[in-house]
Design a protein around this motif. Sequence first.
Motif, PDB file in Angstrom:
ATOM      1  N   MET A   1       0.808  -1.210   0.000  1.00  0.00           N
ATOM      2  CA  MET A   1       0.000   0.000   0.000  1.00  0.00           C
ATOM      3  C   MET A   1       0.854   1.279   0.000  1.00  0.00           C
ATOM      4  O   MET A   1       1.964   1.305   0.520  1.00  0.00           O
ATOM      5  N   ASN A   2       0.308   2.301  -0.668  1.00  0.00           N
ATOM      6  CA  ASN A   2       0.895   3.645  -0.651  1.00  0.00           C
ATOM      7  C   ASN A   2       2.335   3.662  -1.136  1.00  0.00           C
ATOM      8  O   ASN A   2       3.237   4.116  -0.443  1.00  0.00           O
ATOM      9  N   ASN A   3       2.547   3.171  -2.353  1.00  0.00           N
ATOM     10  CA  ASN A   3       3.893   3.115  -2.910  1.00  0.00           C
ATOM     11  C   ASN A   3       4.042   3.807  -4.257  1.00  0.00           C
ATOM     12  O   ASN A   3       5.161   3.972  -4.733  1.00  0.00           O
ATOM     13  N   GLY A   4       2.937   4.153  -4.930  1.00  0.00           N
ATOM     14  CA  GLY A   4       3.046   4.783  -6.233  1.00  0.00           C
ATOM     15  C   GLY A   4       3.192   3.807  -7.382  1.00  0.00           C
ATOM     16  O   GLY A   4       3.677   4.171  -8.451  1.00  0.00           O
ATOM     17  N   LEU A   5       2.775   2.563  -7.193  1.00  0.00           N
ATOM     18  CA  LEU A   5       2.841   1.572  -8.267  1.00  0.00           C
ATOM     19  C   LEU A   5       1.922   1.999  -9.411  1.00  0.00           C
ATOM     20  O   LEU A   5       0.780   2.397  -9.194  1.00  0.00           O
ATOM     21  N   ARG A   6       2.429   1.863 -10.652  1.00  0.00           N
ATOM     22  CA  ARG A   6       1.656   2.287 -11.819  1.00  0.00           C
ATOM     23  C   ARG A   6       1.650   1.172 -12.852  1.00  0.00           C
ATOM     24  O   ARG A   6       2.654   0.961 -13.539  1.00  0.00           O
ATOM     25  N   SER A   7       0.561   0.436 -12.922  1.00  0.00           N
ATOM     26  CA  SER A   7       0.436  -0.630 -13.912  1.00  0.00           C
ATOM     27  C   SER A   7      -0.951  -1.225 -13.794  1.00  0.00           C
ATOM     28  O   SER A   7      -1.756  -0.828 -12.949  1.00  0.00           O
ATOM     29  N   CYS A   8      -1.208  -2.194 -14.662  1.00  0.00           N
ATOM     30  CA  CYS A   8      -2.405  -3.008 -14.479  1.00  0.00           C
ATOM     31  C   CYS A   8      -2.100  -4.076 -13.429  1.00  0.00           C
ATOM     32  O   CYS A   8      -0.943  -4.358 -13.125  1.00  0.00           O
ATOM     33  N   VAL A   9      -3.150  -4.636 -12.865  1.00  0.00           N
ATOM     34  CA  VAL A   9      -2.975  -5.757 -11.940  1.00  0.00           C
ATOM     35  C   VAL A   9      -2.748  -7.003 -12.791  1.00  0.00           C
ATOM     36  O   VAL A   9      -3.612  -7.371 -13.589  1.00  0.00           O
ATOM     37  N   PRO A  10      -1.603  -7.652 -12.677  1.00  0.00           N
ATOM     38  CA  PRO A  10      -1.316  -8.777 -13.569  1.00  0.00           C
ATOM     39  C   PRO A  10      -2.217  -9.978 -13.330  1.00  0.00           C
ATOM     40  O   PRO A  10      -2.640 -10.252 -12.198  1.00  0.00           O
ATOM     41  N   GLU A  11      -2.510 -10.692 -14.411  1.00  0.00           N
ATOM     42  CA  GLU A  11      -3.317 -11.907 -14.316  1.00  0.00           C
ATOM     43  C   GLU A  11      -2.705 -12.912 -13.337  1.00  0.00           C
ATOM     44  O   GLU A  11      -3.415 -13.717 -12.719  1.00  0.00           O
ATOM     45  N   GLU A  12      -1.401 -12.861 -13.191  1.00  0.00           N
ATOM     46  CA  GLU A  12      -0.688 -13.854 -12.388  1.00  0.00           C
ATOM     47  C   GLU A  12      -1.045 -13.823 -10.911  1.00  0.00           C
ATOM     48  O   GLU A  12      -0.695 -14.749 -10.180  1.00  0.00           O
ATOM     49  N   ILE A  13      -1.765 -12.786 -10.454  1.00  0.00           N
ATOM     50  CA  ILE A  13      -2.155 -12.805  -9.035  1.00  0.00           C
ATOM     51  C   ILE A  13      -3.068 -13.986  -8.738  1.00  0.00           C
ATOM     52  O   ILE A  13      -3.169 -14.436  -7.597  1.00  0.00           O
ATOM     53  N   GLY A  14      -3.723 -14.487  -9.767  1.00  0.00           N
ATOM     54  CA  GLY A  14      -4.599 -15.633  -9.567  1.00  0.00           C
ATOM     55  C   GLY A  14      -3.858 -16.905  -9.212  1.00  0.00           C
ATOM     56  O   GLY A  14      -4.481 -17.888  -8.771  1.00  0.00           O
TER      57      GLY A  14
ATOM     58  N   GLU B   1     -10.180 -11.480 -13.809  1.00  0.00           N
ATOM     59  CA  GLU B   1     -11.029 -12.609 -13.412  1.00  0.00           C
ATOM     60  C   GLU B   1     -10.224 -13.690 -12.702  1.00  0.00           C
ATOM     61  O   GLU B   1     -10.758 -14.462 -11.893  1.00  0.00           O
ATOM     62  N   SER B   2      -8.921 -13.719 -12.985  1.00  0.00           N
ATOM     63  CA  SER B   2      -8.071 -14.754 -12.388  1.00  0.00           C
ATOM     64  C   SER B   2      -8.006 -14.664 -10.869  1.00  0.00           C
ATOM     65  O   SER B   2      -7.493 -15.572 -10.214  1.00  0.00           O
ATOM     66  N   VAL B   3      -8.547 -13.586 -10.297  1.00  0.00           N
ATOM     67  CA  VAL B   3      -8.560 -13.449  -8.842  1.00  0.00           C
ATOM     68  C   VAL B   3      -9.259 -14.641  -8.193  1.00  0.00           C
ATOM     69  O   VAL B   3      -9.065 -14.925  -7.000  1.00  0.00           O
ATOM     70  N   SER B   4     -10.041 -15.354  -8.968  1.00  0.00           N
ATOM     71  CA  SER B   4     -10.747 -16.526  -8.444  1.00  0.00           C
ATOM     72  C   SER B   4      -9.796 -17.606  -7.944  1.00  0.00           C
ATOM     73  O   SER B   4     -10.178 -18.473  -7.159  1.00  0.00           O
ATOM     74  N   GLY B   5      -8.537 -17.533  -8.401  1.00  0.00           N
ATOM     75  CA  GLY B   5      -7.554 -18.515  -7.952  1.00  0.00           C
ATOM     76  C   GLY B   5      -7.013 -18.259  -6.563  1.00  0.00           C
ATOM     77  O   GLY B   5      -6.340 -19.124  -5.993  1.00  0.00           O
TER      78      GLY B   5
ATOM     79  N   VAL C   1     -15.019 -12.798  -7.367  1.00  0.00           N
ATOM     80  CA  VAL C   1     -14.647 -12.298  -6.042  1.00  0.00           C
ATOM     81  C   VAL C   1     -15.660 -12.781  -4.999  1.00  0.00           C
ATOM     82  O   VAL C   1     -15.299 -13.181  -3.888  1.00  0.00           O
ATOM     83  N   CYS C   2     -16.920 -12.760  -5.379  1.00  0.00           N
ATOM     84  CA  CYS C   2     -17.971 -13.149  -4.439  1.00  0.00           C
ATOM     85  C   CYS C   2     -17.962 -14.643  -4.130  1.00  0.00           C
ATOM     86  O   CYS C   2     -18.613 -15.087  -3.179  1.00  0.00           O
ATOM     87  N   ARG C   3     -17.237 -15.400  -4.928  1.00  0.00           N
ATOM     88  CA  ARG C   3     -17.184 -16.836  -4.716  1.00  0.00           C
ATOM     89  C   ARG C   3     -15.918 -17.294  -4.005  1.00  0.00           C
ATOM     90  O   ARG C   3     -15.712 -18.497  -3.796  1.00  0.00           O
ATOM     91  N   LEU C   4     -15.067 -16.337  -3.628  1.00  0.00           N
ATOM     92  CA  LEU C   4     -13.844 -16.711  -2.911  1.00  0.00           C
ATOM     93  C   LEU C   4     -14.231 -17.285  -1.552  1.00  0.00           C
ATOM     94  O   LEU C   4     -14.862 -16.596  -0.735  1.00  0.00           O
ATOM     95  N   PRO C   5     -13.865 -18.503  -1.255  1.00  0.00           N
ATOM     96  CA  PRO C   5     -14.432 -19.211  -0.093  1.00  0.00           C
ATOM     97  C   PRO C   5     -14.043 -18.660   1.270  1.00  0.00           C
ATOM     98  O   PRO C   5     -14.797 -18.833   2.231  1.00  0.00           O
ATOM     99  N   LYS C   6     -12.900 -17.984   1.375  1.00  0.00           N
ATOM    100  CA  LYS C   6     -12.448 -17.529   2.695  1.00  0.00           C
ATOM    101  C   LYS C   6     -12.420 -16.006   2.832  1.00  0.00           C
ATOM    102  O   LYS C   6     -11.930 -15.481   3.830  1.00  0.00           O
ATOM    103  N   LEU C   7     -12.931 -15.317   1.841  1.00  0.00           N
ATOM    104  CA  LEU C   7     -12.880 -13.858   1.851  1.00  0.00           C
ATOM    105  C   LEU C   7     -13.714 -13.275   2.991  1.00  0.00           C
ATOM    106  O   LEU C   7     -14.885 -13.609   3.154  1.00  0.00           O
ATOM    107  N   VAL C   8     -13.073 -12.413   3.797  1.00  0.00           N
ATOM    108  CA  VAL C   8     -13.743 -11.737   4.910  1.00  0.00           C
ATOM    109  C   VAL C   8     -13.981 -10.272   4.573  1.00  0.00           C
ATOM    110  O   VAL C   8     -15.083  -9.746   4.743  1.00  0.00           O
TER     111      VAL C   8
END
Length: 358
Positions: A275-288, A309-313, A335-342
Amino acid sequence: MSSKKNSTFICCFLLAFSITFIFCYSSAINGGDGWLTDGEVSYILQRQLLHYRDELAGRGENVSVDPTLGFENPRLRNAYIALQAWKQAIISDPQNLTVDWTGSGVCNYTGVFCAPAPDNRSELTVAGIDLNHGDIAGYLPEELGLLTDLALFHLNSNRFCGTVPKKFRNLKLLFELDLSNNRFAGIFPHVVLKLPKLKFLDIRFNEFEGGVPKELFDKDLDAVFINHNRFMFEIPDNFGNSPVSVIVLGHNKFDGCLPASIGNMSNTLNEIIMMNNGLRSCVPEEIGLLKEVTVFDVSFNELMGQLPESVSGMVNVEQLNVAHNFLSGRIPESVCRLPKLVNFTFEELFAGKAGAKV
């Protein structure tokens, strides 16, 4: 006049000028009678002289060993020298934690812990130092490099300043290094890259500045905390080589992209906070690919485009924060289907109110 004498003369001149200026400034803001105490003057002199010693790599203390003192082995004698040098480098110890740092019984010093030496179980050696929350002011002398069996070094929440001693490179067994919440300054302490056993690195809440070496992310670390400093650098492509389970880089000034190599951290990464670093890019698919992550926080940056959409991973994620970026488009239904999301905190440019949680 030699170069060293010239340096000494310049240093003394600057010290005298600094103190004169401080006296004048103090008088000005206190109506002419706000003189500094001797203790305050001494403290300022120490801070100024410390920088001079750092620049010339001569930051050591004069420690003589009383010949009447007896030591069980050479390791404890070296520990005595290191700790006495450190005691001399301490300017303020309001809790008197080091008041009992006298005599040859270093294993009885407050905050010092001994254990059998790893290469000779019949000999005791200093294996750990813990002065957390001591509010101690001072600096770290080069003699601490004599503690070659040290595994833990914890100085959280003190007022140590200056830089990390170059002779820390001798601490080949150091496993945990916690210098957080102090007043250390200067560039990233490259000496930590030379510590082969290091797994836990915490230098957050200091005044380090400049770049962060890309070699940090090739090092076999388990936890890295470098947040709340003044680092300015672009996250390198080898970022994903890091085997860390926890990495916190927030509140610095980074540039560039969130690298796609982050997906290489899928088997080890549990928490990542940028957080709060000045990152400038798209969120990569690889986060999934980050199937073990429980906390993912990239809020207060300049990330653009859609949340993929890969956030489902991210099946173990509990805290997902992408708020206060330049993200657009719809929130992926996955996102709404992530089983442990609080908690899911998102940007106002999505279909919802700023800071809303799902």
